[in-house]
Design a protein around this motif. Structure first.
Motif, PDB file in Angstrom:
ATOM      1  N   VAL A 122       0.836  -1.208   0.000  1.00  0.00           N
ATOM      2  CA  VAL A 122       0.000   0.000   0.000  1.00  0.00           C
ATOM      3  C   VAL A 122       0.868   1.253   0.000  1.00  0.00           C
ATOM      4  O   VAL A 122       0.613   2.200  -0.768  1.00  0.00           O
ATOM      5  N   VAL A 123       1.890   1.302   0.819  1.00  0.00           N
ATOM      6  CA  VAL A 123       2.773   2.469   0.856  1.00  0.00           C
ATOM      7  C   VAL A 123       3.431   2.693  -0.497  1.00  0.00           C
ATOM      8  O   VAL A 123       3.486   3.830  -1.003  1.00  0.00           O
ATOM      9  N   GLN A 124       3.928   1.632  -1.105  1.00  0.00           N
ATOM     10  CA  GLN A 124       4.570   1.767  -2.420  1.00  0.00           C
ATOM     11  C   GLN A 124       3.568   2.246  -3.465  1.00  0.00           C
ATOM     12  O   GLN A 124       3.902   3.084  -4.318  1.00  0.00           O
ATOM     13  N   SER A 125       2.353   1.734  -3.394  1.00  0.00           N
ATOM     14  CA  SER A 125       1.320   2.130  -4.358  1.00  0.00           C
ATOM     15  C   SER A 125       0.962   3.605  -4.198  1.00  0.00           C
ATOM     16  O   SER A 125       0.919   4.362  -5.184  1.00  0.00           O
ATOM     17  N   LEU A 126       0.700   4.032  -2.980  1.00  0.00           N
ATOM     18  CA  LEU A 126       0.300   5.419  -2.747  1.00  0.00           C
ATOM     19  C   LEU A 126       1.446   6.381  -3.040  1.00  0.00           C
ATOM     20  O   LEU A 126       1.221   7.480  -3.572  1.00  0.00           O
TER      21      LEU A 126
END
Length: 452
Positions: A127-131
């Motif tokens: 999620v962090v990488q995506s956002l």
């Protein structure tokens, strides 16, 4: 014609569809009806209330595991972007992602972490990488995202449009992650930044009806969100924005035409069944009513009308039955097709689309479970590593070789909502979601009929 072109032309479908043959028992009431709550859609007879059995719950858990596998495996872990579709036979080499598929995928990660399909740290990192990619590197304009992008770079492909509805689906996934991973500062701040950057007032410049999109070459797409459809999420997110909010009057601008079929009356449009599903995958309309309708109950009725519509097609297509029904926009033996009913639209040929029933699980649990179990148990070629193939035709023996991200996604989200209400309850913790519904005039009430 490509899927993208078909979806873009869907806005014009109502101009031609009234000339198609309508099924018996169908009628449409023109105009913007329903200002009086008492004149809202009421069912002739609601299906009896039903609850999922332990066997149903286990089946849906297995279905969610398979569906999640698509969003995890068919993503670029560095960008977080997820393929628009992929082949389920052989090696898939496509590199086209869709932001809508990515929005469903972000929500799928929350479900997977909650259900224990993946560890917390794996889910958080993805999620962090995506956002971070969406915020720092993904091309945008006024905060809106292009419909299709290269899965590895995020660059626009196919001269696709900045899409208002696909951006809304992505934002729903972003907000879902913020609410689920609320203790994580990085996720909270990135999600805030991505959502607050969207300039809804630019999209509504000089009009109360939002445009479906914009391209650098031609400007705003002429077609607008003016008829009941999956548009509710767009308007509610826009009205819920703190930085660039839409005025509340925009909620009153779009038309709510009433349809009647086999004694059932509901708000609808000349469009496939998914228009009754998408906004309700995240926004919780249960026991709520605006000036016009209870949209959850409306979807219950519309789904039951679609089920009856399919049963009445059995004279022409012998495969349709109470255990095998469901037609919505999907692949077909001859390409991507916008089809469904009532009234009959598109070249219906006996094809069954699993996400029609799967995306309606919370509305008609018993009826849709019967369909999904039947497909799984008696049509093994319709089941793959990622759950159900996009479509199949028992009459011709055709089975799709692809799955489509948004169709896999609506099944997974609605399966979880039917099981636990987790997506609804988590997403509605976002103040933007509550603010949007308050601005639209939603209030709690006790429905006259029983929900399934």
């Amino acid at each position: 014609m490509t899927r993208r072109e078909l979806l873009r032309k869907l806005a014009y479908a109502s101009l031609a569809l009234p000339m198609t043959q309508s099924a018996p028992g169908f009628s449409r009431h023109s105009g913007d009806e329903g200002a009086d709550q008492d004149s809202g859609p009421q069912p002739a007879k609601l299906p009896p209330p039903s609850q999922l059995t332990d066997e149903d719950d286990k089946f849906l858990n297995d279905l969610e595991v398979a569906s999640f596998r698509f969003f995890w495996e068919q993503a670029n872990a560095k960008t977080g972007l997820i393929k628009d579709r992929c082949k389920v036979t052989g090696n898939d080499t496509s590199t086209v992602a869709s932001i809508a598929s990515s929005g469903f995928g972000l929500t799928a990660i929350c479900i997977a972490e909650k259900r224990g399909f993946i560890p917390y740290e794996q889910a958080r990192l993805r999620v962090v990488q995506s956002l971070a990619f969406l915020w720092h590197k993904m091309p945008t304009h006024r905060g809106f995202f292009f419909h299709f992008a290269d899965i590895n770079t995020g660059e626009r492909v196919w001269d696709s449009e900045l899409s208002s509805v696909d951006t809304a689906i992505l934002l729903c996934g972003v907000l879902m992650c913020r609410a689920h991973f609320y203790k994580d500062r990085d996720i909270r701040e990135l999600a805030h930044a991505i959502f607050d950057r969207v300039d809804w007032t630019w999209l509504s410049e000089d009009t109360e009806l939002l445009s479906m999109g914009w391209t650098p070459e031609l400007g705003f797409i002429p077609s607008r969100w003016g008829q009941y459809s999956e548009l509710m999420m767009i308007y509610l997110l826009g009205m819920g924005s703190y930085t660039h909010p839409l005025p509340p009057d925009t909620w009153l601008a779009w038309k709510r035409n009433y349809f009647e079929y086999d004694g059932l009356r509901y708000i609808g449009s000349y469009a496939p069944l998914f228009v009754h599903q998408y906004s309700q995958a995240w926004f919780d309309f249960r026991n709520k009513h605006d000036k016009f309708a209870d949209y959850y109950l409306n979807s219950v009725i519309a789904t039951d009308a679609h089920r009856i519509f399919c049963l009445q097609l059995r004279k022409e297509f012998s495969d349709y039955s109470d255990s095998l029904w469901g037609i919505t926009a999907s692949d077909s033996q001859h390409g991507y097709v916008i089809w469904g009913g009532p009234p009959a639209m598109g070249p219906i040929d006996g094809t069954v689309v699993p996400c029609a029933a799967g995306g309606s699980l919370p509305f008609l649990p018993a009826q849709t479970m019967r369909v999904l179990r039947n497909i799984h148990d008696h049509y093994p070629k319709a089941w793959c590593r990622y759950g159900f193939v996009d479509a199949f035709n028992p009459l011709t023996g055709w089975y799709d070789t692809d799955v489509i991200g948004i169709d896999v996604g609506i099944i997974m989200l609605m399966a979880e909502n039917a099981r636990s209400g987790f997506v609804w309850e988590t997403f509605m913790k976002n103040p933007e979601a509550r603010r949007g519904m308050a601005a639209a005039g939603f209030a709690s009430y006790s429905p006259k009929g029983n929900y399934p």
